[in-house]
Write an enzyme that holds these catalytic residues in place. Structure first.
Site, PDB file in Angstrom:
ATOM      1  N   ASP A 174       6.756  81.399 -10.658  1.00  0.00           N
ATOM      2  CA  ASP A 174       7.930  81.187  -9.599  1.00  0.00           C
ATOM      3  C   ASP A 174       8.123  79.684  -9.405  1.00  0.00           C
ATOM      4  O   ASP A 174       9.544  79.238  -9.478  1.00  0.00           O
ATOM      5  CB  ASP A 174       7.466  81.904  -8.430  1.00  0.00           C
TER       6      ASP A 174
ATOM      7  N   ASP B  21      -0.734  72.189 -13.194  1.00  0.00           N
ATOM      8  CA  ASP B  21      -0.508  70.880 -12.799  1.00  0.00           C
ATOM      9  C   ASP B  21       0.190  69.885 -13.660  1.00  0.00           C
ATOM     10  O   ASP B  21       1.052  69.420 -13.555  1.00  0.00           O
ATOM     11  CB  ASP B  21      -1.341  70.108 -12.006  1.00  0.00           C
TER      12      ASP B  21
ATOM     13  N   ASP C 210      11.740  77.413 -10.943  1.00  0.00           N
ATOM     14  CA  ASP C 210      12.516  76.644  -9.944  1.00  0.00           C
ATOM     15  C   ASP C 210      12.496  75.220 -10.482  1.00  0.00           C
ATOM     16  O   ASP C 210      13.584  74.515 -10.722  1.00  0.00           O
ATOM     17  CB  ASP C 210      12.143  76.881  -8.453  1.00  0.00           C
TER      18      ASP C 210
ATOM     19  N   TYR D  65       1.073  87.409  -5.276  1.00  0.00           N
ATOM     20  CA  TYR D  65       2.356  88.238  -4.611  1.00  0.00           C
ATOM     21  C   TYR D  65       2.008  89.572  -4.471  1.00  0.00           C
ATOM     22  O   TYR D  65       2.478  90.539  -4.379  1.00  0.00           O
ATOM     23  CB  TYR D  65       3.505  88.154  -5.403  1.00  0.00           C
TER      24      TYR D  65
ATOM     25  N   LYS E 191      -5.007  77.824 -14.141  1.00  0.00           N
ATOM     26  CA  LYS E 191      -5.702  76.661 -13.552  1.00  0.00           C
ATOM     27  C   LYS E 191      -7.131  77.379 -13.635  1.00  0.00           C
ATOM     28  O   LYS E 191      -7.975  77.385 -12.588  1.00  0.00           O
ATOM     29  CB  LYS E 191      -5.301  76.716 -12.057  1.00  0.00           C
TER      30      LYS E 191
HETATM   31 MG    MG Z   1      11.703  81.709  -6.659  1.00  0.00          MG
END
Ligand code: MG
Ligand code: NAI
Length: 329
Positions: free
Chosen positions: A226, A202, A230, A123, A169
């Site tokens: 992020d 993962d 969720d 981001y 990762k």
């Molecule tokens: Mg989000």
């Protein structure tokens, strides 16, 4: 104390007014200052987050933010207000607690904290077109940002079950996540009382579903945090109940994890719990610990009395849910 209120777009408006009602019911002598941001504000004024809003946020002790809408395609002049806020105020730590709730929809014995790096990674905003058919996004990882996010994670772990899982990762992203991993492992040496593990992202996505009870603090980079947060919210009822805090050195912005939910906006049925628990996190940040506990207790008792919004399988409206929390503070 002064609290900045930024409702934003869509259900942001509905859930933030609910959270504000809960805060008002506590009679804490808080002053509320409203500020604008979001896509609707952008359409009216050409500015998604005006400087006056940034100034108000900086002049307040803490901010409660709803959600804003960001289009899927590029709109000239529009920038995501929450990303702009995180950047302008250097709110580098995104804390996303996921705790079991006392209801059928929630899995039991989960108490984890996702600590998400909030200023760089995918981001960082470094996207460019190499040509019409090749687009490139640069993933920025710095030692400085990795070090400070790791330190926050370990400090929180000390006050919790003293376990940190570093999620990355590095097997593929050898330079960027290699640096993140190595920096976190170095910080871990300063905290010998904390048990440190690492996991590839993962595998973490799978383990979050399989045995979420085994995790305490999870520290990771921006995009992974992020996505995993969720996912983790689904263990306890979904996005409607998940709170978060964006914390910097001198300021903090609290917001439900969810977005503006255009599919249910304006219907009065949004779940206000994510916003209300974000307000509880804000009270804790302001060292109003008793008030924070009262809010959490209010949410728990309302759920125990089977007050459920539609996303949780019930029929309660935003207003009914909010009243139930206030009645149980
Ligand atoms: Mg989000
Ligand atoms: P979303 O979080 O708004 O909605 C995802 C799903 O969860 C929808 O089915 C929605 O109805 C449900 N949901 C969300 N909040 C709820 C609540 N309080 N009660 C009950 N159900 C709830 O994510 P989506 O649909 O991907 O994005 C919608 C818009 O929100 C986009 O414009 C996106 O850019 C923006 N967004 C903004 C964020 C922010 O301001 N921090 C964060 C995430 C998305």
């Amino acid at each position: 104390m002064r609290i900045c209120i930024i409702p934003g777009d869509g259900v942001g408006q509905e859930v933030i007014s609910a959270a504000r009602r809960v805060l008002e019911a506590l009679n804490l002598n808080l002053d509320f200052v409203r500020a604008d941001a979001g896509f609707v504000h952008f359409q009216k004024t050409g500015d998604a987050i005006p400087n006056t809003t940034l100034e108000t946020v900086m002049s307040c002790d803490a901010t409660l933010f709803g959600a804003t809408s960001s289009p899927m395609t590029r709109v000239e002049g529009y920038r995501s207000p929450i990303l702009a806020l995180r950047k302008a105020l250097d709110l580098y730590a995104n804390l996303r607690p996921v705790q079991s709730l006392p209801a059928q929809f929630s899995r039991e014995n989960i108490d984890l904290l996702i600590v998400r790096e909030n200023t760089e990674g995918m981001y960082a905003g470094r996207e460019r077109a190499e040509n019409d058919e090749t687009m490139i996004a640069e993933r920025v990882i710095t030692k400085r940002a990795s070090e400070r996010i790791a330190r926050i994670a370990f400090q929180h772990a000390l006050r919790r079950r003293k376990r940190v899982t570093i999620v990355h990762k590095a097997n593929v992203l050898k330079l960027t996540d290699g640096l993140f991993r190595e920096t976190c492992l170095n910080v871990a040496r300063e905290f010998p009382d904390v048990e440190t593990k690492e996991m590839l992202v993962d595998a973490m996505a799978m383990r979050l579903i399989q045995d979420p009870q085994n995790f305490d603090v999870i520290v990771t980079t921006n995009l992974f945090g992020d996505i995993l947060s969720d996912e983790a919210s689904a263990l306890i009822g979904g996005l409607g109940v998940a709170p978060s805090g964006n914390i910097g050195a001198t300021n903090a912005v609290f917001e439900p994890v969810h977005g503006s939910a255009p599919d249910i906006a304006g219907k009065g049925i949004a779940n206000p719990i994510g916003a209300i628990l974000s307000a509880a996190m804000m009270l804790e940040y302001l060292e109003l610990k008793d008030a924070a506990a009262r809010v959490r207790g209010g949410v728990k008792r309302a759920l125990e009395r089977n007050m459920l919004t539609r996303d949780l399988g019930g029929r309660a409206t935003t207003d009914e849910m909010t009243r139930a929390v206030i009645a149980n503070l």
